[in-house]
Design a protein around this motif. Sequence first.
Motif, mmCIF file in Angstrom:
data_model
loop_
_atom_site.group_PDB
_atom_site.id
_atom_site.type_symbol
_atom_site.label_atom_id
_atom_site.label_comp_id
_atom_site.label_asym_id
_atom_site.label_seq_id
_atom_site.Cartn_x
_atom_site.Cartn_y
_atom_site.Cartn_z
ATOM 1 N N ALA A 115 0.732 -1.086 -0.038
ATOM 2 C CA ALA A 115 0.090 0.088 -0.039
ATOM 3 C C ALA A 115 0.859 1.192 0.041
ATOM 4 N N PRO A 116 0.495 2.402 -0.659
ATOM 5 C CA PRO A 116 1.167 3.481 -0.530
ATOM 6 C C PRO A 116 1.081 4.249 0.758
ATOM 7 N N PRO A 117 1.890 5.031 1.340
ATOM 8 C CA PRO A 117 1.952 5.509 2.475
ATOM 9 C C PRO A 117 0.601 6.508 2.522
ATOM 10 N N SER A 118 0.124 6.625 3.679
ATOM 11 C CA SER A 118 -1.171 7.151 3.939
ATOM 12 C C SER A 118 -1.212 8.800 3.221
ATOM 13 N N MET A 119 -0.104 9.408 3.189
ATOM 14 C CA MET A 119 -0.251 10.674 2.796
ATOM 15 C C MET A 119 0.124 10.841 1.016
ATOM 16 N N PHE A 120 0.320 9.745 0.826
ATOM 17 C CA PHE A 120 0.627 9.634 -0.800
ATOM 18 C C PHE A 120 -0.373 10.129 -1.694
ATOM 19 N N GLN A 121 -0.285 10.998 -2.626
ATOM 20 C CA GLN A 121 -1.147 11.681 -3.372
ATOM 21 C C GLN A 121 -0.588 12.025 -4.497
ATOM 22 N N ALA A 122 -1.417 12.609 -5.569
ATOM 23 C CA ALA A 122 -0.725 12.923 -6.925
ATOM 24 C C ALA A 122 -0.022 14.551 -6.356
ATOM 25 N N GLY A 123 0.993 14.572 -7.103
ATOM 26 C CA GLY A 123 1.635 15.842 -6.904
ATOM 27 C C GLY A 123 2.687 15.923 -5.711
ATOM 28 N N ILE A 124 2.647 14.838 -4.971
ATOM 29 C CA ILE A 124 3.507 14.998 -3.912
ATOM 30 C C ILE A 124 4.988 14.511 -4.240
ATOM 31 N N GLY A 125 5.869 15.002 -3.283
ATOM 32 C CA GLY A 125 7.036 14.681 -3.473
ATOM 33 C C GLY A 125 7.444 13.387 -2.934
ATOM 34 N N VAL A 126 8.066 12.284 -3.775
ATOM 35 C CA VAL A 126 8.342 11.048 -2.983
ATOM 36 C C VAL A 126 9.560 10.436 -3.262
ATOM 37 N N VAL A 127 10.129 9.413 -2.417
ATOM 38 C CA VAL A 127 11.463 8.919 -2.554
ATOM 39 C C VAL A 127 10.984 7.394 -2.748
ATOM 40 N N VAL A 128 11.347 6.710 -3.686
ATOM 41 C CA VAL A 128 11.135 5.333 -3.825
ATOM 42 C C VAL A 128 12.382 4.646 -3.639
ATOM 43 N N GLU A 129 12.403 3.613 -3.158
ATOM 44 C CA GLU A 129 13.651 2.585 -2.906
ATOM 45 C C GLU A 129 13.472 1.357 -3.956
ATOM 46 N N GLY A 130 14.566 0.808 -4.695
ATOM 47 C CA GLY A 130 14.408 -0.422 -5.163
ATOM 48 C C GLY A 130 15.250 -0.270 -6.311
ATOM 49 N N HIS A 131 15.163 -0.841 -7.608
ATOM 50 C CA HIS A 131 16.028 -0.837 -8.641
ATOM 51 C C HIS A 131 15.329 -0.552 -9.936
ATOM 52 N N TYR A 132 16.201 -0.036 -11.080
ATOM 53 C CA TYR A 132 15.753 -0.038 -12.284
ATOM 54 C C TYR A 132 16.137 -1.028 -13.031
ATOM 55 N N SER A 133 14.842 -1.739 -13.534
ATOM 56 C CA SER A 133 14.987 -2.916 -14.250
ATOM 57 C C SER A 133 14.969 -2.656 -15.659
ATOM 58 N N ARG A 134 15.433 -3.767 -16.235
ATOM 59 C CA ARG A 134 15.887 -3.785 -17.905
ATOM 60 C C ARG A 134 14.496 -3.183 -18.753
ATOM 61 N N ASP A 135 13.469 -3.538 -18.134
ATOM 62 C CA ASP A 135 12.368 -3.340 -19.188
ATOM 63 C C ASP A 135 11.789 -1.696 -19.044
ATOM 64 N N GLY A 136 12.757 -0.843 -18.282
ATOM 65 C CA GLY A 136 12.724 0.470 -17.998
ATOM 66 C C GLY A 136 11.359 1.057 -16.887
ATOM 67 N N VAL A 137 11.181 0.127 -16.129
ATOM 68 C CA VAL A 137 10.089 0.350 -15.062
ATOM 69 C C VAL A 137 11.118 0.195 -13.688
ATOM 70 N N PHE A 138 10.741 1.352 -12.851
ATOM 71 C CA PHE A 138 11.708 1.096 -11.656
ATOM 72 C C PHE A 138 10.822 0.464 -10.658
ATOM 73 N N ARG A 139 11.364 -0.813 -9.948
ATOM 74 C CA ARG A 139 10.716 -1.612 -9.347
ATOM 75 C C ARG A 139 11.027 -1.460 -7.716
#
Lengths: 152, 674
Positions: free
Chosen positions: A94-118
């Motif tokens: 689930a997205p964090p409770s304050m997650f919403q369009a337009g908000i600044g976020v930091v995502v942690e994970g890796h950039y996969s070869r299909d061009g999607v950040f997982r």
Amino acid sequence: MSNRKSRKRLWMGLGIAAVVGAVALLVTGGLKDNVVFFLTPSELEAKGADVYDQPLRLGGQVKPGTVDWDAEASELEFVLRDDSSQVRVHSDGAPPSMFQAGIGVVVEGHYSRDGVFRSDRVMVKHSNEYSAPKEGEHPQEAYRTLIEKNGQ
Amino acid sequence: MLDLNLLGTASVVAALIGALCTAGVGYWAGYRRRPRLDVVARRGVYFVFFAMTAALAVMEIALLTHDFSVSYVASVGSRQTPAYYTAISLWSSLDGSILFWGWILAAYAALVARANRNTYPRMMPYVNATMMVVGVFFFTMLVGPANPFGEVSPVPADGPGPNPLLQNHPLMGLHPPLLYLGYVGMAVPFAFAVAALLTGNLGEKWIRASRRWMLPPWAFLSLGIVAGAWWSYEVLGWGGYWAWDPVENASFLPWLTATAFLHSVMVQERRGMLKTWNLSLVMGTFLLTLFGTFLTRSGILDSVHAFTEGLIGPIFLAFMTFVLVASLGLIAWRSDRLHAPGTLEDVASRETAFIFNNLLFVALTFTVLLGTVFPLIVEAFEGSRISVGPPYFDMVSAPIGLALLFLMGIGPALPWGRADWDRVRRTFAVPLGVGLAVSAATLAVGVRQVYPVLTFGAAGFVMTTIADEFRRGMEARRRISGARGLRALWELLAKNRRRYGGYVVHTGIVVIVVALSISRAWRFEREATIQTGEAMTIGDYRVELAEVWGEDQPQRFVVGSTFDISSGEGDRLGTMEPSLNFYPNSEQPIATPAVRSSPKEDLYLTLMAFDSEEGRHATVRAIVNPGVPWLWIGGLIVGLGAILAVWPTGSTRTSRSVSIPHRAADRRGDEGPP
């Protein structure tokens, strides 16, 4: 007598050297494997293939109109952008409770070869220091129905 | 109406001038050995304390009466905030926390001056003066860039209230004061170290004084760290208690060096060794408290380049450099008096154990410090932003911590000086056997993770040696006074507070380490979106969503969810109500997780999302956290042990020798300068 003393010194020296050496190994190995680079979408685009499958943090703004949250499967998709570039992000959970369009976020994970950040972690950016609060929204109004439902 | 701006600023200015003069008088009094001037310096310290108390009182009055003409009140006050949170919002932001800090420093200075008015006549003028120099630094910030008493015009009708994270849990009234008491208190042993170097009298006296004054701040810092972990667990909603965040590391670093000092100081007391090392540890601890404040208060964490925008970062950096250079300079100046009269007699001795204990503590300090500042170094030199993840800290701290745990069982059981091998074998045979048995049993029940197996084994070993120490001590009591059982235990604790208080602290640490190990190895979580009337299961729990509700409170709006909890067999266990709190001054809601504790584990629920229109469903993260309650219990045991060790007693020194059945007890003549 001096023989005994020097042997004592030798043992202590060996012990200390062993501890220092082990710690040095731990530190260098630990740092090498656990440094996470922080990138913006444009920096990620520029680096591209260089950073495939490396642990990364990606910071930007959630592009309005791109958020797709599937509650059943607990999967979240959205586009993260900065001034000049954008990246599609796929996240489990689930997205964090304050997650919403337009908000600044930091995502942690890796950039996969299909061009999607997982991502396995989505964090809403908030300042560590106690900055003066901006004009906030008024959630009372948005969630008024919940109060009325309670008959308050 | 009273002008609180003026009154507050005047108090702080008075404290600054008082501290400047007192520092001057103190050093002069120490240098010229003028007892009459000593009295003046001491009164100066009291004056500074009263001035700072006045400043603090003015700030509290301004906060509680909502006087928004005072800049700090205008930035953190709000008429809607409950009185309790208004009172403690003193430390919810930078300026106020520096005021609080300055007051604690003044209070420590006054306490030290008062408690030692008839002792250490040569050192005390220097101690008072050094405390005041530290004071000058903080008071300068209060007068200048961090003045909380600035004038706001026009006066706003209301303020935004404190940072929501800091008004969301009552623990906020406990955790920061404990940390500050620990942090600021480290200035006292530092002042004694400086005084010892200035007088050139580097024997037993300063060691005794600084050990005595290191223990209370150490205890406060320990409790502050545990309270901080607890606060993080109860407020941040991620189900963890320690994230190796730079702010957390900042509190942990001086704790490590202070703990190292509390051990190495015994080597100097008994054997006259490690003089320079001990001075360095005390000075390093104080520097690390400054560094921690700098790290968390200057904005440098957001970006290396951000901190120079304000004045606070550069002032801090300048003061830290000054302290470092002055400390190193003093040590170099007195290096001729720092050679050790004692030497290591044997490799198998308690002092060896303590030397390795110190080596490991300092290594751990170094690795945590490096991981904390590495991103800053990389950003400064390469420009790329990186972070060092918790796995780094886990990876380096786990083996070092395990080695320290093991040493905790070895050190106290080895004699000072030279070990008699037969005796060593006899002392360790049973504890080692218990440790191996615990590890074997852990393996036998199917645990295959390396760290739990090793940790439990080491814990069994340490606890057996501690129990053995108590047993031997009680036997000695019986020989001396004929006391048995609980009475012998009581006499033992009462007559040897420092030693047995130390063992109680060790017990608390063992409890914490075991709890850490369990919670890390067996924690599990599940996240699900549940409709009202439906349930999810996690572990042995059935979690059923009863209701999603909203409630208007004066200072915030709360969206809560009620869950009925039952066991797998269907027994009702009660309800839990995790909620999200919306504060008007924050764009993001602050979670209040719900925790259900049992001796075995915590069930931890965080409300992640909810149906905002009709309240028909909620997304909840459920975590089963085994062992976590024991972290807080372990923290309390550490606190109890520390209180036991600190409690003033007149008879410690004479009674110590009779209860130690080691031949080392006879070696007390080695103490101090030859």
